[in-house]
Scaffold this motif. Structure first.
Motif, PDB file in Angstrom:
ATOM      1  N   CYS A 195      39.802  34.610  30.929  1.00 31.14           N
ATOM      2  CA  CYS A 195      39.052  35.025  32.127  1.00 31.14           C
ATOM      3  C   CYS A 195      39.807  34.685  33.406  1.00 31.14           C
ATOM      4  O   CYS A 195      39.847  35.484  34.353  1.00 31.14           O
ATOM      5  CB  CYS A 195      37.672  34.363  32.135  1.00 31.14           C
ATOM      6  SG  CYS A 195      36.594  34.881  30.782  1.00 31.14           S
ATOM      7  N   ARG A 206      41.231  37.313  36.293  1.00 35.17           N
ATOM      8  CA  ARG A 206      40.903  37.168  37.712  1.00 35.17           C
ATOM      9  C   ARG A 206      42.159  37.040  38.566  1.00 35.17           C
ATOM     10  O   ARG A 206      42.246  37.632  39.652  1.00 35.17           O
ATOM     11  CB  ARG A 206      40.009  35.940  37.921  1.00 35.17           C
ATOM     12  CG  ARG A 206      39.437  35.832  39.330  1.00 35.17           C
ATOM     13  CD  ARG A 206      38.573  34.612  39.485  1.00 35.17           C
ATOM     14  NE  ARG A 206      39.360  33.386  39.454  1.00 35.17           N
ATOM     15  CZ  ARG A 206      38.854  32.168  39.687  1.00 35.17           C
ATOM     16  NH1 ARG A 206      37.546  32.034  39.925  1.00 35.17           N
ATOM     17  NH2 ARG A 206      39.628  31.110  39.641  1.00 35.17           N
ATOM     18  N   LYS A 207      43.146  36.291  38.052  1.00 36.61           N
ATOM     19  CA  LYS A 207      44.389  36.094  38.807  1.00 36.61           C
ATOM     20  C   LYS A 207      45.171  37.406  38.904  1.00 36.61           C
ATOM     21  O   LYS A 207      45.737  37.719  39.963  1.00 36.61           O
ATOM     22  CB  LYS A 207      45.235  35.032  38.109  1.00 36.61           C
ATOM     23  CG  LYS A 207      46.510  34.661  38.846  1.00 36.61           C
ATOM     24  CD  LYS A 207      46.231  33.858  40.091  1.00 36.61           C
ATOM     25  CE  LYS A 207      47.531  33.514  40.812  1.00 36.61           C
ATOM     26  NZ  LYS A 207      48.402  32.656  39.983  1.00 36.61           N
ATOM     27  N   HIS A 223      43.954  40.406  38.895  1.00 35.86           N
ATOM     28  CA  HIS A 223      43.267  41.305  39.821  1.00 35.86           C
ATOM     29  C   HIS A 223      43.529  40.936  41.280  1.00 35.86           C
ATOM     30  O   HIS A 223      43.547  41.804  42.153  1.00 35.86           O
ATOM     31  CB  HIS A 223      41.760  41.286  39.559  1.00 35.86           C
ATOM     32  CG  HIS A 223      41.338  42.192  38.446  1.00 35.86           C
ATOM     33  ND1 HIS A 223      41.515  43.559  38.484  1.00 35.86           N
ATOM     34  CD2 HIS A 223      40.748  41.927  37.238  1.00 35.86           C
ATOM     35  CE1 HIS A 223      41.055  44.094  37.366  1.00 35.86           C
ATOM     36  NE2 HIS A 223      40.595  43.131  36.581  1.00 35.86           N
ATOM     37  N   SER A 224      43.733  39.648  41.554  1.00 30.35           N
ATOM     38  CA  SER A 224      43.929  39.206  42.935  1.00 30.35           C
ATOM     39  C   SER A 224      45.403  39.212  43.338  1.00 30.35           C
ATOM     40  O   SER A 224      45.793  39.907  44.281  1.00 30.35           O
ATOM     41  CB  SER A 224      43.336  37.808  43.130  1.00 30.35           C
ATOM     42  OG  SER A 224      43.973  36.876  42.250  1.00 30.35           O
ATOM     43  N   ASP A 254      44.689  27.190  38.132  1.00 30.40           N
ATOM     44  CA  ASP A 254      43.260  27.498  37.998  1.00 30.40           C
ATOM     45  C   ASP A 254      42.682  26.895  36.729  1.00 30.40           C
ATOM     46  O   ASP A 254      41.528  26.446  36.713  1.00 30.40           O
ATOM     47  CB  ASP A 254      43.046  29.019  37.999  1.00 30.40           C
ATOM     48  CG  ASP A 254      43.407  29.652  39.326  1.00 30.40           C
ATOM     49  OD1 ASP A 254      43.366  28.933  40.344  1.00 30.40           O
ATOM     50  OD2 ASP A 254      43.742  30.848  39.345  1.00 30.40           O
TER      51      ASP A 254
END
Length: 305
Positions: free
Chosen positions: A32, A36-37, A39-40, A287
């Motif tokens: 997950c 998220r990383k 996508h950013s 993260d």
């Protein structure tokens, strides 16, 4: 269903449960966080980690079926088709994990040795292409191995039908004929070279070079050096404990022209790779470290004083 479990079944079940309890939550968390990383602000290491986490998740998703088999004293009480699928998904991550571990080691070395080139935006494209090629190689290899193992089953037992898999005494394993062994043993030796020896050599070269770079450069902080040490230790644990015994069975089987008696025990040890991969995720991902610290604090706060 057997009322009591044998010693081997108990050990297998214990290893499977430990692997699942340690590997599944950490792998889901890493998966997950990588999504998220990416996508950013994606970087090459996140893409490699995402593929490694996806590989582990495939294995962990089908691990409960192996738990059920161990609970039933290694008797397969589920549909035969599920046996085939679980075996396929069980072996698939053994090939993919080693390739992506080698890719991560190469990426870490390139990041330290060529920091200017590492920042090139084209590296994301190159990384994606490398991952696609790796999965194609893994899929093709798995299909060929699967076909070789499940073909010509009529030679295994002339009293059976034309099913490609014989379930002897309801056990979920392949009883190979001499012809199948002649085809599989050289293939297994090739798998040991391509998916174990070569990735291991790549990891050793990259991490030894990385250590030399860190020792020569005083600018790297102590925490980063410790994370590199943890990354190396985690990778070596995967290769030494999880992959080495299983691939050694390929070499021994090729020399002796038979399946070694201890092959299943070596295969059981290979499941532990998903316990060691979280060490790699922890050492690489900021993260991941932050999320684990938050979870640890929340757990401690819930415990009575």
């Amino acid at each position: 269903m057997p009322t009591t479990m044998s010693g081997d079944s108990t050990v297998f079940l214990a290893i499977y449960i430990i692997t699942f309890l340690i590997g599944f939550p950490n792998t889901v968390l890493a998966f997950c966080l990588c999504i998220r990383k990416i996508h950013s602000k994606p970087i090459p290491i996140d893409i490699f980690m995402l593929n490694l986490a996806a590989s582990d998740l495939v294995f962990l998703t089908f691990l409960p079926f192996k738990m059920k088999e161990a609970t039933d004293n290694m008797v397969w009480n589920m549909p035969e088709a599920l046996c085939r699928l679980s075996l396929f998904m069980f072996f698939l991550p053994l090939y993919s994990s080693s390739l992506f571990l080698a890719a991560i080691s190469a990426e870490r070395y390139v990041c330290a040795a060529f920091p200017v080139r590492y920042k090139s935006p084209k590296r994301i494209i190159y990384t994606t292409v490398i991952c696609v090629i790796a999965w194609v190689i893994i899929a093709v290899t798995s299909v060929f191995s699967y076909k070789a193992a499940y073909s010509d089953s009529n030679e295994v037992d002339n009293t059976t039908s034309n099913h490609s898999l014989e379930v002897a005494h309801q056990d979920c394993y392949i009883k190979l004929s001499e012809k199948q062994l002649r085809e599989l043993l050289p293939l297994r030796l090739g798998l040991a070279i391509v998916f174990f020896l070569l990735p291991l050599l790549i990891c050793c070269f990259c991490y030894i070079s990385l250590i030399c770079i860190l020792m020569k450069c005083p600018l790297f902080k102590r925490q980063r050096k410790l994370r590199v040490v943890g990354l190396i230790v985690g990778t070596l644990l995967v290769f030494a404990i999880s992959f080495a015994p299983y691939n050694a069975s390929h070499v021994v089987g090729f020399i002796k022209k038979e399946n070694p008696d201890w092959r299943m025990k070596a295969l059981m040890l290979s499941t532990l790779n998903t316990c060691f991969d979280p060490i790699i995720f922890f050492c690489i991902s900021k993260d991941m470290r932050r999320a684990i610290k938050v979870c640890a604090k929340a757990l401690c706060s819930c415990m009575p004083n």
